[in-house]
Motif scaffolding. Structure first.
Motif, PDB file in Angstrom:
ATOM      1  N   SER A 130       1.103  -1.519   0.497  1.00 28.05           N
ATOM      2  CA  SER A 130      -0.133  -0.420  -0.265  1.00 28.05           C
ATOM      3  C   SER A 130       0.759   1.231   0.019  1.00 28.05           C
ATOM      4  O   SER A 130       1.622   0.996   1.095  1.00 28.05           O
ATOM      5  CB  SER A 130      -1.015   0.026   1.068  1.00 28.05           C
ATOM      6  OG  SER A 130      -1.639  -0.763   1.097  1.00 28.05           O
ATOM      7  N   LYS A 157       2.033   2.627  -6.678  1.00 29.38           N
ATOM      8  CA  LYS A 157       2.186   2.429  -8.100  1.00 29.38           C
ATOM      9  C   LYS A 157       1.003   2.925  -8.895  1.00 29.38           C
ATOM     10  O   LYS A 157       1.275   3.043 -10.730  1.00 29.38           O
ATOM     11  CB  LYS A 157       1.555   0.997  -7.710  1.00 29.38           C
ATOM     12  CG  LYS A 157       2.420  -0.322  -6.537  1.00 29.38           C
ATOM     13  CD  LYS A 157       1.846  -1.350  -6.702  1.00 29.38           C
ATOM     14  CE  LYS A 157       0.436  -1.677  -5.385  1.00 29.38           C
ATOM     15  NZ  LYS A 157       0.238  -1.201  -4.360  1.00 29.38           N
ATOM     16  N   GLY A 167      -5.685  -2.267  -7.790  1.00 25.82           N
ATOM     17  CA  GLY A 167      -7.176  -1.774  -5.965  1.00 25.82           C
ATOM     18  C   GLY A 167      -7.736  -1.339  -6.289  1.00 25.82           C
ATOM     19  O   GLY A 167      -9.084  -1.539  -5.743  1.00 25.82           O
ATOM     20  N   TYR A 175     -10.405  -3.727  -5.765  1.00 29.20           N
ATOM     21  CA  TYR A 175     -10.519  -5.030  -4.492  1.00 29.20           C
ATOM     22  C   TYR A 175     -11.820  -3.113  -3.446  1.00 29.20           C
ATOM     23  O   TYR A 175     -12.098  -4.101  -2.971  1.00 29.20           O
ATOM     24  CB  TYR A 175     -10.007  -5.126  -3.916  1.00 29.20           C
ATOM     25  CG  TYR A 175      -9.647  -6.525  -4.237  1.00 29.20           C
ATOM     26  CD1 TYR A 175      -9.409  -6.940  -3.657  1.00 29.20           C
ATOM     27  CD2 TYR A 175      -8.452  -6.400  -5.484  1.00 29.20           C
ATOM     28  CE1 TYR A 175      -9.466  -8.510  -4.927  1.00 29.20           C
ATOM     29  CE2 TYR A 175      -7.858  -7.828  -6.320  1.00 29.20           C
ATOM     30  CZ  TYR A 175      -8.523  -8.794  -5.977  1.00 29.20           C
ATOM     31  OH  TYR A 175      -7.829  -9.737  -6.551  1.00 29.20           O
ATOM     32  N   ARG A 176     -11.435  -2.229  -4.023  1.00 26.33           N
ATOM     33  CA  ARG A 176     -11.743  -1.128  -2.898  1.00 26.33           C
ATOM     34  C   ARG A 176     -13.544  -0.814  -3.003  1.00 26.33           C
ATOM     35  O   ARG A 176     -14.311  -0.700  -2.391  1.00 26.33           O
ATOM     36  CB  ARG A 176     -11.599   0.111  -3.028  1.00 26.33           C
ATOM     37  CG  ARG A 176      -9.741  -0.174  -2.968  1.00 26.33           C
ATOM     38  CD  ARG A 176      -9.125   1.698  -3.185  1.00 26.33           C
ATOM     39  NE  ARG A 176      -7.692   1.770  -2.294  1.00 26.33           N
ATOM     40  CZ  ARG A 176      -7.342   2.320  -1.333  1.00 26.33           C
ATOM     41  NH1 ARG A 176      -8.486   2.623  -1.103  1.00 26.33           N
ATOM     42  NH2 ARG A 176      -6.414   1.881  -0.786  1.00 26.33           N
ATOM     43  N   ARG A 214     -11.905 -12.101  -4.908  1.00 27.38           N
ATOM     44  CA  ARG A 214     -10.321 -12.850  -6.127  1.00 27.38           C
ATOM     45  C   ARG A 214     -10.364 -13.443  -7.467  1.00 27.38           C
ATOM     46  O   ARG A 214      -9.808 -12.979  -8.176  1.00 27.38           O
ATOM     47  CB  ARG A 214      -9.317 -13.919  -5.293  1.00 27.38           C
ATOM     48  CG  ARG A 214      -8.800 -12.861  -4.077  1.00 27.38           C
ATOM     49  CD  ARG A 214      -7.350 -13.269  -3.513  1.00 27.38           C
ATOM     50  NE  ARG A 214      -6.430 -12.425  -4.029  1.00 27.38           N
ATOM     51  CZ  ARG A 214      -6.171 -11.163  -4.248  1.00 27.38           C
ATOM     52  NH1 ARG A 214      -6.728 -10.733  -3.167  1.00 27.38           N
ATOM     53  NH2 ARG A 214      -5.541 -10.974  -4.904  1.00 27.38           N
ATOM     54  N   GLY A 251      -1.082  -4.186  -8.442  1.00 28.20           N
ATOM     55  CA  GLY A 251      -1.895  -4.587  -7.150  1.00 28.20           C
ATOM     56  C   GLY A 251      -1.155  -5.135  -6.700  1.00 28.20           C
ATOM     57  O   GLY A 251      -0.018  -4.722  -6.314  1.00 28.20           O
ATOM     58  N   ARG A 252      -0.885  -6.862  -5.790  1.00 31.67           N
ATOM     59  CA  ARG A 252      -0.249  -7.746  -4.739  1.00 31.67           C
ATOM     60  C   ARG A 252      -0.140  -9.105  -5.309  1.00 31.67           C
ATOM     61  O   ARG A 252       0.728  -9.156  -5.160  1.00 31.67           O
ATOM     62  CB  ARG A 252      -1.060  -7.333  -3.741  1.00 31.67           C
ATOM     63  CG  ARG A 252      -2.563  -7.016  -3.565  1.00 31.67           C
ATOM     64  CD  ARG A 252      -0.608  -5.582  -2.691  1.00 31.67           C
ATOM     65  NE  ARG A 252      -1.063  -4.147  -1.668  1.00 31.67           N
ATOM     66  CZ  ARG A 252      -1.893  -3.383  -1.655  1.00 31.67           C
ATOM     67  NH1 ARG A 252      -2.299  -2.679  -3.516  1.00 31.67           N
ATOM     68  NH2 ARG A 252      -2.040  -2.349  -1.444  1.00 31.67           N
ATOM     69  N   ASP A 253      -1.258  -8.943  -6.870  1.00 27.76           N
ATOM     70  CA  ASP A 253      -0.811 -10.069  -7.121  1.00 27.76           C
ATOM     71  C   ASP A 253      -0.490 -10.887  -8.810  1.00 27.76           C
ATOM     72  O   ASP A 253      -1.146 -11.640  -9.161  1.00 27.76           O
ATOM     73  CB  ASP A 253      -1.770 -11.641  -6.828  1.00 27.76           C
ATOM     74  CG  ASP A 253      -3.784 -10.776  -7.098  1.00 27.76           C
ATOM     75  OD1 ASP A 253      -3.884  -9.532  -7.888  1.00 27.76           O
ATOM     76  OD2 ASP A 253      -4.269 -11.270  -7.435  1.00 27.76           O
ATOM     77  N   ILE A 254      -0.630  -9.391  -9.643  1.00 30.34           N
ATOM     78  CA  ILE A 254      -0.186  -9.716 -11.156  1.00 30.34           C
ATOM     79  C   ILE A 254       0.932 -10.205 -11.639  1.00 30.34           C
ATOM     80  O   ILE A 254       0.732 -10.812 -12.218  1.00 30.34           O
ATOM     81  CB  ILE A 254      -0.391  -8.006 -11.002  1.00 30.34           C
ATOM     82  CG1 ILE A 254      -0.400  -7.162 -10.355  1.00 30.34           C
ATOM     83  CG2 ILE A 254      -0.695  -7.565 -12.967  1.00 30.34           C
ATOM     84  CD1 ILE A 254      -2.612  -7.103 -10.233  1.00 30.34           C
ATOM     85  N   ARG A 311       0.857   9.022   1.334  1.00 28.88           N
ATOM     86  CA  ARG A 311      -0.548   8.787   0.901  1.00 28.88           C
ATOM     87  C   ARG A 311      -0.406  10.193   2.031  1.00 28.88           C
ATOM     88  O   ARG A 311      -2.217  11.038   1.888  1.00 28.88           O
ATOM     89  CB  ARG A 311      -0.813   7.577   2.120  1.00 28.88           C
ATOM     90  CG  ARG A 311      -1.954   7.685   1.862  1.00 28.88           C
ATOM     91  CD  ARG A 311      -3.299   5.576   1.154  1.00 28.88           C
ATOM     92  NE  ARG A 311      -2.204   6.382  -0.100  1.00 28.88           N
ATOM     93  CZ  ARG A 311      -2.960   4.247  -0.435  1.00 28.88           C
ATOM     94  NH1 ARG A 311      -3.441   3.421  -0.040  1.00 28.88           N
ATOM     95  NH2 ARG A 311      -2.619   3.652  -2.114  1.00 28.88           N
ATOM     96  N   ARG A 323      -1.984 -13.305   4.421  1.00 32.75           N
ATOM     97  CA  ARG A 323      -3.255 -13.907   4.053  1.00 32.75           C
ATOM     98  C   ARG A 323      -2.907 -15.466   2.810  1.00 32.75           C
ATOM     99  O   ARG A 323      -2.268 -15.307   2.460  1.00 32.75           O
ATOM    100  CB  ARG A 323      -4.624 -13.151   3.244  1.00 32.75           C
ATOM    101  CG  ARG A 323      -3.884 -12.752   1.422  1.00 32.75           C
ATOM    102  CD  ARG A 323      -4.626 -11.814   0.752  1.00 32.75           C
ATOM    103  NE  ARG A 323      -4.312 -11.911  -1.020  1.00 32.75           N
ATOM    104  CZ  ARG A 323      -3.964 -10.344  -1.244  1.00 32.75           C
ATOM    105  NH1 ARG A 323      -4.738  -9.483  -0.936  1.00 32.75           N
ATOM    106  NH2 ARG A 323      -3.608 -10.379  -2.439  1.00 32.75           N
TER     107      ARG A 323
HETATM  108  O1  C5P Z   1      -3.673  -0.704  -4.001  1.00 32.42           O
HETATM  109  P1  C5P Z   1      -4.778  -0.448  -3.210  1.00 32.42           P
HETATM  110  O2  C5P Z   1      -4.523  -0.092  -1.641  1.00 32.42           O
HETATM  111  O3  C5P Z   1      -5.609   0.723  -3.933  1.00 32.42           O
HETATM  112  O4  C5P Z   1      -5.290  -1.420  -2.788  1.00 32.42           O
HETATM  113  C1  C5P Z   1      -6.572  -1.982  -1.663  1.00 32.42           C
HETATM  114  C2  C5P Z   1      -6.648  -3.528  -1.579  1.00 32.42           C
HETATM  115  O5  C5P Z   1      -7.109  -4.698  -2.312  1.00 32.42           O
HETATM  116  C3  C5P Z   1      -4.767  -4.025  -0.967  1.00 32.42           C
HETATM  117  O6  C5P Z   1      -5.074  -3.667   0.940  1.00 32.42           O
HETATM  118  C4  C5P Z   1      -5.074  -5.081  -0.767  1.00 32.42           C
HETATM  119  O7  C5P Z   1      -5.605  -5.929   0.325  1.00 32.42           O
HETATM  120  C5  C5P Z   1      -6.583  -5.261  -1.705  1.00 32.42           C
HETATM  121  N1  C5P Z   1      -5.095  -6.002  -3.186  1.00 32.42           N
HETATM  122  C6  C5P Z   1      -5.117  -7.277  -3.520  1.00 32.42           C
HETATM  123  N2  C5P Z   1      -5.460  -7.226  -4.484  1.00 32.42           N
HETATM  124  C7  C5P Z   1      -5.576  -6.362  -5.189  1.00 32.42           C
HETATM  125  C8  C5P Z   1      -4.908  -5.061  -5.072  1.00 32.42           C
HETATM  126  C9  C5P Z   1      -5.207  -4.641  -4.368  1.00 32.42           C
HETATM  127  O8  C5P Z   1      -5.649  -7.766  -2.438  1.00 32.42           O
HETATM  128  N3  C5P Z   1      -3.880  -6.999  -6.909  1.00 32.42           N
END
Ligand code: C5P
Length: 216
Positions: free
Chosen positions: A12, A16, A35, A38-39, A105, A125-128, A153, A183
């Motif tokens: 976070s 990015k 993100g 997911y938001r 997911r 993202g996190r898992d791209i 931020r 997770r």
């Molecule tokens: O990137 P951002 O802070 O906007 O993402 C918000 C939340 O979404 C992250 O804390 C994460 O838990 C989740 N996320 C995710 N996989 C992604 C993008 C975001 O799990 N590809």
């Protein structure tokens, strides 16, 4: 230039999205901010008072949710522009929880893969690198200290006219890092083939030029 996809992962507040926006513009690509997706899910659970442990309710929510972006990357949830609302701190924390759910997911990853199938996307993202686009032509892992990220931020919120408190943001970043990295499904990891950029002491321009160098 041959059409490619660029995958960017990182924790976070590492910048990015900002970097992806600029690089996308320079390379004439589209930026997909996963993100934000997911938001949107998190925001909807809060708005509709959905219990995220209730599997049936979450399944219904994921079956009916509509998320899309316009040309300026404003994000629409069920037709309503929620670009500003989804940046609130409570939504960030909720997103970290709802993004742990397999049902969430599965649907979002599927959507992201469909969007990027024809290439030309820079996706953050996190898992791209690990799950969404393991075959991406360019893979980058962006990192920065938690203090540097909290400060950025905070500055971003203030510049957008959103009320903010540095200490709260810092604590939230530490908590979200923990949740995202520990997770069960698709935790945040740096894949072996991703190139790391530590942005703690770099300006936005410096990070952009590093990314452009990597893309070649
Ligand atoms: O990137 P951002 O802070 O906007 O993402 C918000 C939340 O979404 C992250 O804390 C994460 O838990 C989740 N996320 C995710 N996989 C992604 C993008 C975001 O799990 N590809």
């Amino acid at each position: 230039m041959k059409k490619i996809n660029i995958a960017i992962d990182g924790p976070s507040g590492v910048g990015k999205s900002t970097i992806a926006d600029i690089v996308a513009e320079k390379l004439n690509m589209r930026h997909l901010d996963t993100g934000a997706m997911y938001r949107c899910v998190a925001y909807k659970t809060l708005k509709d008072g959905v219990n995220i442990q209730d599997e049936k309710a979450m399944s219904d929510l994921m079956d009916t949710i509509d998320i899309h972006f316009d040309e300026d990357n404003h994000v629409y949830l069920d037709g309503e522009d929620v670009s500003k609302e989804i940046r609130m701190n409570n939504v960030s924390m909720q997103a970290s929880k709802t993004s742990q759910l397999g049902i969430v997911r599965k649907k979002l990853v599927n959507l992201q893969q469909k969007v990027c199938a024809n290439k030309g996307f820079i996706v953050d993202g996190r898992d791209i690198c690990s799950v969404v686009l393991p075959d991406a032509e360019v893979k980058i892992f962006m990192s920065a200290s938690s203090k540097a990220r909290a400060q950025r931020r905070y500055d971003e919120y203030i510049s957008k006219g959103i009320d903010a408190d540095y200490e709260t943001i810092y604590q939230d970043i530490v908590a979200r890092d923990y949740q995202d990295m520990h997770r069960e499904i698709s935790p945040l990891v740096k894949t072996e083939d991703a190139i790391e950029i530590d942005t703690s002491d770099l300006t936005i321009d410096e990070v952009v030029s590093k990314v452009l160098d990597i893309v070649g």
